[in-house]
Design a protein around this motif. Structure first.
Motif, mmCIF file in Angstrom:
data_model
loop_
_atom_site.group_PDB
_atom_site.id
_atom_site.type_symbol
_atom_site.label_atom_id
_atom_site.label_comp_id
_atom_site.label_asym_id
_atom_site.label_seq_id
_atom_site.Cartn_x
_atom_site.Cartn_y
_atom_site.Cartn_z
ATOM 1 N N GLU A 194 14.477 -14.224 37.677
ATOM 2 C CA GLU A 194 15.233 -15.082 36.775
ATOM 3 C C GLU A 194 15.737 -16.343 37.457
ATOM 4 O O GLU A 194 15.962 -17.355 36.812
ATOM 5 N N ASP A 195 15.897 -16.284 38.795
ATOM 6 C CA ASP A 195 16.449 -17.445 39.484
ATOM 7 C C ASP A 195 15.370 -18.426 39.912
ATOM 8 O O ASP A 195 15.658 -19.406 40.585
ATOM 9 N N LYS A 196 14.108 -18.166 39.525
ATOM 10 C CA LYS A 196 13.025 -19.056 39.918
ATOM 11 C C LYS A 196 12.290 -19.600 38.702
ATOM 12 O O LYS A 196 12.177 -18.941 37.684
ATOM 13 N N GLU A 197 11.792 -20.832 38.864
ATOM 14 C CA GLU A 197 10.980 -21.423 37.809
ATOM 15 C C GLU A 197 9.630 -20.726 37.778
ATOM 16 O O GLU A 197 9.086 -20.377 38.815
ATOM 17 N N PRO A 198 9.064 -20.518 36.583
ATOM 18 C CA PRO A 198 7.727 -19.928 36.526
ATOM 19 C C PRO A 198 6.710 -20.872 37.154
ATOM 20 O O PRO A 198 6.847 -22.094 37.088
ATOM 21 N N VAL A 199 5.704 -20.314 37.782
ATOM 22 C CA VAL A 199 4.662 -21.126 38.408
ATOM 23 C C VAL A 199 3.708 -21.623 37.325
ATOM 24 O O VAL A 199 3.102 -20.834 36.602
ATOM 25 N N LYS A 200 3.600 -22.934 37.206
ATOM 26 C CA LYS A 200 2.662 -23.513 36.240
ATOM 27 C C LYS A 200 1.407 -23.934 36.976
ATOM 28 O O LYS A 200 1.453 -24.722 37.919
ATOM 29 N N TYR A 201 0.253 -23.410 36.519
ATOM 30 C CA TYR A 201 -1.016 -23.793 37.134
ATOM 31 C C TYR A 201 -1.464 -25.184 36.672
ATOM 32 O O TYR A 201 -2.040 -25.948 37.429
ATOM 33 N N GLY A 202 -1.203 -25.482 35.410
ATOM 34 C CA GLY A 202 -1.627 -26.757 34.847
ATOM 35 C C GLY A 202 -1.567 -26.699 33.335
ATOM 36 O O GLY A 202 -1.121 -25.700 32.755
ATOM 37 N N GLU A 203 -2.010 -27.765 32.693
ATOM 38 C CA GLU A 203 -2.025 -27.810 31.236
ATOM 39 C C GLU A 203 -3.363 -28.327 30.733
ATOM 40 O O GLU A 203 -4.001 -29.173 31.366
ATOM 41 N N LEU A 204 -3.779 -27.795 29.587
ATOM 42 C CA LEU A 204 -4.983 -28.248 28.906
ATOM 43 C C LEU A 204 -4.572 -29.034 27.673
ATOM 44 O O LEU A 204 -3.753 -28.570 26.878
ATOM 45 N N VAL A 205 -5.125 -30.230 27.522
ATOM 46 C CA VAL A 205 -4.828 -31.081 26.371
ATOM 47 C C VAL A 205 -6.137 -31.364 25.643
ATOM 48 O O VAL A 205 -7.108 -31.811 26.264
ATOM 49 N N VAL A 206 -6.186 -31.089 24.346
ATOM 50 C CA VAL A 206 -7.389 -31.347 23.564
ATOM 51 C C VAL A 206 -7.399 -32.816 23.138
ATOM 52 O O VAL A 206 -6.441 -33.299 22.538
ATOM 53 N N LEU A 207 -8.470 -33.522 23.444
ATOM 54 C CA LEU A 207 -8.570 -34.921 23.039
ATOM 55 C C LEU A 207 -8.751 -35.018 21.524
ATOM 56 O O LEU A 207 -9.327 -34.138 20.890
ATOM 57 N N GLY A 208 -8.249 -36.121 20.953
ATOM 58 C CA GLY A 208 -8.428 -36.360 19.523
ATOM 59 C C GLY A 208 -7.298 -35.870 18.659
ATOM 60 O O GLY A 208 -7.333 -36.022 17.441
ATOM 61 N N HIS A 209 -6.278 -35.258 19.269
ATOM 62 C CA HIS A 209 -5.100 -34.796 18.514
ATOM 63 C C HIS A 209 -3.881 -35.477 19.109
ATOM 64 O O HIS A 209 -3.543 -35.255 20.275
ATOM 65 N N ASN A 210 -3.229 -36.290 18.337
ATOM 66 C CA ASN A 210 -2.126 -37.100 18.851
ATOM 67 C C ASN A 210 -0.816 -36.331 18.871
ATOM 68 O O ASN A 210 0.114 -36.619 18.125
ATOM 69 N N GLY A 211 -0.747 -35.316 19.728
ATOM 70 C CA GLY A 211 0.500 -34.562 19.881
ATOM 71 C C GLY A 211 0.501 -33.207 19.230
ATOM 72 O O GLY A 211 1.233 -32.320 19.657
ATOM 73 N N SER A 212 -0.294 -33.008 18.176
ATOM 74 C CA SER A 212 -0.374 -31.694 17.531
ATOM 75 C C SER A 212 -1.592 -31.671 16.629
ATOM 76 O O SER A 212 -2.144 -32.720 16.284
ATOM 77 N N LEU A 213 -2.023 -30.469 16.243
ATOM 78 C CA LEU A 213 -3.127 -30.343 15.311
ATOM 79 C C LEU A 213 -2.701 -30.869 13.946
ATOM 80 O O LEU A 213 -1.506 -30.952 13.639
ATOM 81 N N ALA A 214 -3.674 -31.195 13.107
ATOM 82 C CA ALA A 214 -3.377 -31.758 11.787
ATOM 83 C C ALA A 214 -2.498 -30.821 10.969
ATOM 84 O O ALA A 214 -1.598 -31.258 10.244
ATOM 85 N N ASN A 215 -2.734 -29.517 11.081
ATOM 86 C CA ASN A 215 -1.949 -28.537 10.329
ATOM 87 C C ASN A 215 -0.812 -27.950 11.152
ATOM 88 O O ASN A 215 -0.209 -26.953 10.768
ATOM 89 N N GLY A 216 -0.529 -28.566 12.304
ATOM 90 C CA GLY A 216 0.554 -28.086 13.156
ATOM 91 C C GLY A 216 0.050 -27.096 14.195
ATOM 92 O O GLY A 216 -0.955 -26.419 13.994
#
Length: 469
Positions: free
Chosen positions: A44-66
């Protein structure tokens, strides 16, 4: 240490170091003491280890239906509470009719290579305590961590359409089990990509018609039908953005030159000096959707949603005016999508002059620009009243997906012809990158909407007029 917005996943391999044994009774060698799993998994006292993030091109922040659950436009990969990776273990040569019987063990991961109607090779995988695996595809089954659907504009078809029952568009060219990413659980948390993912029976099947072969060291490898393409940036993605070369990744993670067409039977030439290790800015194309891999250090250079909102407010605080109507213009809130606001700024994309909306100045109507165009209807050729240049006239939209930015600079430029606004470095970087389209075409596109870029540079510097008072 859990996948953000996802349930627990299945598993594949990091590097194929198999021993070609056909003796199933021979046990796999015990893991050394250095292979013990991490103990302090999620304190609980440590930040989770993030490997990275995947971003889908063509969606400006979220999918059309959320964004909903595992179907979303962006996904963070975190270290799992318990390792679920697998690695190659034993090879079996079997008669093809007996493959289903040989694969009856539901707890055993395996890859089946059908060489002929009478001969198949099965590679069994064993648990790997040193890696986490994340699977990507269009299947909504629980073993898929990131459900990806076709992106409109990226493959020439209207994609991303999923029925109420979760059914997928029949025209989809994305594999149900497209690829898998293996992340090492210890620093530097290296992430590697492999073509194909394991199905609900923990198997990968490469049928008789799939491209496959026996390697020089006696092992097996193969390609999926439409392939998994990867392009690593030629330099540092955030400091010296320059496109690399598109390659194809095999089921075992080897790197090959592209086939003549996307689904050709003949594989490309092995590229021995390149690897399947993902780096900040690596692009992954699944034949219908393209994903961007961002590392935690790379993401530190990108604006957060809060910072994007501050940039929007700063733009509006400058009170830009229409140079003809003298009305004050304002960028709409980031949550407002596709509905043009009456105060919204519009731009002549051939010159960059920003105006308020007006319905005069038409020249010969040519329809929406760009072969993959997603520009609003009625954006025919117009003559700019400031410089008399004729070209498309479109509303301006702020790029809302921070993961696609190369820096947090001021939004001074826009992509042509769609009108998505971001920093100069971001438009310059993406305008150089050829994205796969169809079976063998490549074209630069706006990362926020997928529209093919037009004009000499694919982007324009915006020319605002300040208040006259």
């Amino acid at each position: 240490m859990v996948l953000e917005g996802s349930s627990e996943a299945l598993c594949p391999p990091p590097s194929l170091e198999l021993r070609p044994s056909c003796n199933k009774s021979q046990p796999s060698p015990p893991l050394g003491s250095s292979s013990q799993p991490h103990d302090g998994v999620f304190p609980e006292d440590k930040e989770p280890v993030k490997y990275g993030e995947l971003v889908v091109l063509g969606h400006n922040g979220s999918l059309a239906n959320g964004d909903k659950g595992r179907r979303r436009s962006r996904l963070a990969l975190y270290k799992r509470p318990k390792a679920n990776g697998v690695k190659p273990d034993v090879i079996h040569n079997v008669s093809t009719p007996l493959v289903s019987k040989a694969l009856s063990n539901k707890s055993q991961h395996s890859i089946s290579y059908t060489l002929s109607r009478s001969h198949s090779v099965i590679v069994e995988y064993t648990h790997d305590t040193n890696t986490d695996m994340f699977q990507i595809g269009r299947s909504t089954e629980s073993m898929i961590d990131f459900v990806v659907t076709d992106t409109a504009g990226s493959s020439g078809q209207v994609g991303g359409a999923v029925g109420e029952g979760g059914g997928q568009s029949v025209q989809s060219t994305i594999s149900r089990y497209a690829c898998r990413i293996m992340c090492e659980r210890s620093a530097p948390y290296t992430a590697r990509i492999y073509a194909a993912g394991f199905d609900s029976s923990k198997n990968i099947f490469l049928g008789e018609r799939a491209a496959k072969w026996r390697t020089s060291d006696g092992l097996m490898d193969g390609l999926t039908t439409n392939g998994v393409l990867v392009m690593h940036p030629a330099g540092e993605f955030v400091s010296e953005p320059a496109p690399g070369v598109w390659r194809e990744i095999s089921v075992c993670g080897n790197v090959f030159a592209l086939r003549e067409t996307r689904s050709a039977q003949q594989r490309g030439k092995l590229v021995e000096n390149e690897s399947n290790t993902l780096q900040d800015g690596s692009l992954i194309d699944l034949c219908g959707a393209t994903l961007l891999w961002r590392t935690p250090p790379g993401l530190r250079h990108t604006p957060t949603l809060k910072q994007l909102e501050c940039l929007r407010q700063e733009l509006n605080a400058a009170r830009p005016q229409c140079p003809v109507g003298f009305n004050t213009l304002a960028f709409p809130s980031l949550a407002q999508r596709e509905i043009v606001d009456k105060k919204q700024p519009w731009v002549y994309v051939n010159c960059g002059h920003v105006h308020g909306y007006h319905n005069w100045g038409y020249r010969k109507e040519k329809g929406p620009p760009g072969p993959g165009g997603t520009a609003p209807a009625g954006t025919g050729e117009r003559e700019c009243p400031m410089c008399r240049r004729v070209g498309p006239y479109v509303p301006l939209w702020l790029g809302c997906e921070g993961g696609l930015y190369l820096d947090a600079g001021p939004p001074t430029h826009a992509f042509c012809p769609c009108g998505h606004v971001c920093s100069e470095k971001t438009v310059a970087g993406w305008s150089q990158i050829p994205l796969p389209h169809g079976t063998h075409a490549f074209h630069a596109a706006c990362p926020f909407c997928g529209t093919w870029l037009t004009g000499e540079q694919g982007h324009i510097k915006l020319i605002f007029q300040g208040p006259v008072d």
